[in-house]
Scaffold this motif. Sequence first.
Motif, PDB file in Angstrom:
ATOM      1  N   SER A 121     -21.675  -2.859 -14.545  1.00 30.45           N
ATOM      2  CA  SER A 121     -23.111  -2.838 -14.303  1.00 30.45           C
ATOM      3  C   SER A 121     -23.449  -2.640 -12.831  1.00 30.45           C
ATOM      4  O   SER A 121     -24.517  -2.125 -12.500  1.00 30.45           O
TER       5      SER A 121
ATOM      6  N   LEU B 218     -29.944 -13.855 -12.237  1.00 29.08           N
ATOM      7  CA  LEU B 218     -30.528 -12.896 -11.309  1.00 29.08           C
ATOM      8  C   LEU B 218     -31.446 -13.600 -10.309  1.00 29.08           C
ATOM      9  O   LEU B 218     -31.547 -13.194  -9.148  1.00 29.08           O
TER      10      LEU B 218
ATOM     11  N   GLU C 297     -25.904 -11.202 -16.735  1.00 26.27           N
ATOM     12  CA  GLU C 297     -27.116 -10.475 -16.346  1.00 26.27           C
ATOM     13  C   GLU C 297     -28.303 -11.073 -17.093  1.00 26.27           C
ATOM     14  O   GLU C 297     -28.899 -10.456 -17.971  1.00 26.27           O
TER      15      GLU C 297
ATOM     16  N   ILE D 201     -30.782  -4.611 -19.557  1.00 28.57           N
ATOM     17  CA  ILE D 201     -31.033  -5.419 -18.352  1.00 28.57           C
ATOM     18  C   ILE D 201     -32.460  -5.179 -17.851  1.00 28.57           C
ATOM     19  O   ILE D 201     -33.160  -6.115 -17.457  1.00 28.57           O
TER      20      ILE D 201
END
Length: 876
Positions: free
Chosen positions: A720, A580, A575, A687
């Motif tokens: 997550s 991402l 993450e 995050i």
Amino acid sequence: MSSPHSDRAQNEPLRVWRAQTLSGSLRADFLQDITRRFGITAMVDVGSDEGESAVSAATNVQAVDCVRSGPVAAATRVRCKQVRNITVHEGAAPELISQILPSATGRVLVSLNAYGRRDAEVVRRAGIPVISELQAIGRGGRKDVIILIGDIRLFENRALAVETPAHFCGFPSLNDVHRAVLAIDEAYQFLVLGDVAVAVPPACPCEATDVVQAITISRLFDGANLPIEELMSAEGVIGTARGEERAALLALPEAARSSEAFGLGLHYRLWQALVVMAGGQMSDASERFAELVQLGFPQWRGRWYGCVSLHLAGNNVLAIERLREFVAGVPDFLPAQTLLKTLAPNLPATAAPASQPSKDRPRLNPGEDACAALIRCGVHREGTPLRLHLGCGEKHFDGYVNVDYPPSEHTCQTVIGADVFADVTKLRLQPRSVDEIRLHHVFEHFKRSDALGMLIIWHEALKVGGRLHLETPDVLGCAQQLVSDAPFGIKQAVIRHCFGSQEAGWAIHYDGWSEEKYRHVLSRLGFSVETKTWRWARPPYLANVEAMAVKVTDMGRDELLAAADALLREYIVAEVPSELGMWDVWRRDLRKYLAQITTPAGAKDNVLPQRGMPMLRMAGEAALNCGFDNDNPQTNGEFRVVHSFIKAGDTVFDVGANIGDWSRAVLSAAPGVRVHAFEPTPSTFEILSTNLGGTDATLHRLAFAAMDEQRPLICFEDRSEFSGMNSFFRRADVEHRLGIHGTQTVVTARRLDCFMAEIGIAEVSFLKIDTEGGELEVLRGASEALGHERIKVLQFEYGGTYRDAGITLREVYQYLTGFGYRVFRICTDALIAVDAWDSSLENFRYSNYLALAPGIVEQSAIQSAERALASDRAHQ
């Protein structure tokens, strides 16, 4: 003096039994029959139950030596301590057998039973299950021992599903067990009695029923060790079972339910279906054979019996279809060819003739309605089931529209199997128009975003109940071969199988598929899924996997996109911003692929709207059912609300910010906006900090509630992808369905009124609340701000979380309207006014609502839309 039962047992032949209980121990009546039939005086019980079998046997023999390992040994001692003729031994079974047998007197029964309940460590220490124990019997020098082998469903010795529990793995084939018995004495008689097998020494000759001999042949057949005529003859006998044998064969599958998903115990299903077919219940039998094949029965005869039962049931259309498939895979089986010629003497050959000119095949143009084009071309008749065989290559399946690229796009194709030429990745199919789609060794050629895009298109095109059949290389089976001691040449062939032949751009395999992956992906896209794996029977023994999926529900485009986005996210390795960003690329690629195929109604805006678009309009009566079951903010109207109601300089609160997607959209839409993002879960907040780092957003690790307090939050910090489910309220049904379990983390909760006063914020321009059932509590903690209209616009989520929280939409509606706020439901391109409460709104369907403070009457777009709506009604 012997009892009548004893005399009957000794005189009657051995029959079929369901010899084991569901817990794995041997049934008392079966043990009584065996011990009396052979005059057993002593028993060595090697197993993993807690002494149930030993206690049952102790009433029929003089002595029982019970061999157990680990914690089971202690439990067995407790169970057996009151039975004087049972001795419990703890340790490795082979060594203990070697010690016990020489001193045992009389006729001895050695029971090797219930291995399926052993833990993996016990199996590892003991060596190959059963084989090492049989070798110990041989070393003991006794050739008069009766050997009972239990739980024979486990003895398959073939590739099992990747998630197969450890206690089901590592077993030899039953043929290996048979050979180990013959190594003790070649004169041993080996018989399958149902869920157990018995090895009888020459000193104890016995007869067995015809059905026992038949299921022994059936179970020991490995595809090549018997003439096929002998096998088929034997399995014909199975159906003649009567009385207790018939009842046992019908009951056997129940004992294997827990292992069927892993390909174990499927012979029980075969025998049950043969009994049903022999009883004349052909439709029932055909369904049972179909289930057998779907479960992954490894040999072709399950499909053959299915074809026969379909024919005898009068379903010759489907029988012909299945026979054509069968003959294509088993071309040398003459009975199938004969039956096919009898049922369909005028059918063409399996593949379309190579001599047929390519120009005689119609071509579909990208973008045109494929369903209408297939009817126009004469390859499909309107009103009949539409079954598509995509990427057919040289194979032509009757009953399907076979579609492929023209030969000019192939490098080595010599036979044209296609009915029509088209780019199979760009077929535009009407919703719910197709009955079946199948691809064999095609799906692996697509990039992951395109593959998910095709699955979305196919889901939409299939009818509910429609079938999707995919076959690809099995990446896990290939991996097993690569780490084995197979010759280098075989490993090279396996690598080609994984990565493609690569002689052309299309001949590259972009992704790997396995049983686990098919089930994981397809189940999230609205399918029920059955899978199976198989290997070539000849070198290089290439491993393949098939998914047979059925569409069980209609999912909207936006729901499918949300599921696909989540699946793509599972490919990232961390993450972090770079990963991402990669995820965002995949998501854009997915939408780009879908955009070139079709743009369905209600899903036109798959990208963030640009500033300057018109503000939201009101909708008429026909739109009263819109705005439900779409959690994609790009298409459900949420981002339109952002663009329409948020401007530079506004103060925006994102309560329940999760990882920051909504806040990022706000920052992008309105430069200069002041965003405060609130997220209480520690791991999710990290995050969020990464995703919004470097932006103008102010981040707070904080929750809001009706009062200031420290409060336990149910969160999923180890998963997550489920962080959006973090909530003050446990969602037991959802957790059970998803196979997850939230843990409690204590977080700080504040009243919104207190927080605003503390940091000196007098007014919130836009409040977004997404707190998984905590929405009403957030609002109750903002009573002063609401009462003084210091929150101008607020958006809140509604859905099944309200049921878990014990609140209702009506409560939220009445709370807000009590302060004079006006409530709307957000739709893709409209706001639906809720000017009076209607009980039909309490449906717990996912939706988002907007509430405007009494002073926001100057929203000219809404007023204009209302005037237009009133005008429309006046003219009706």
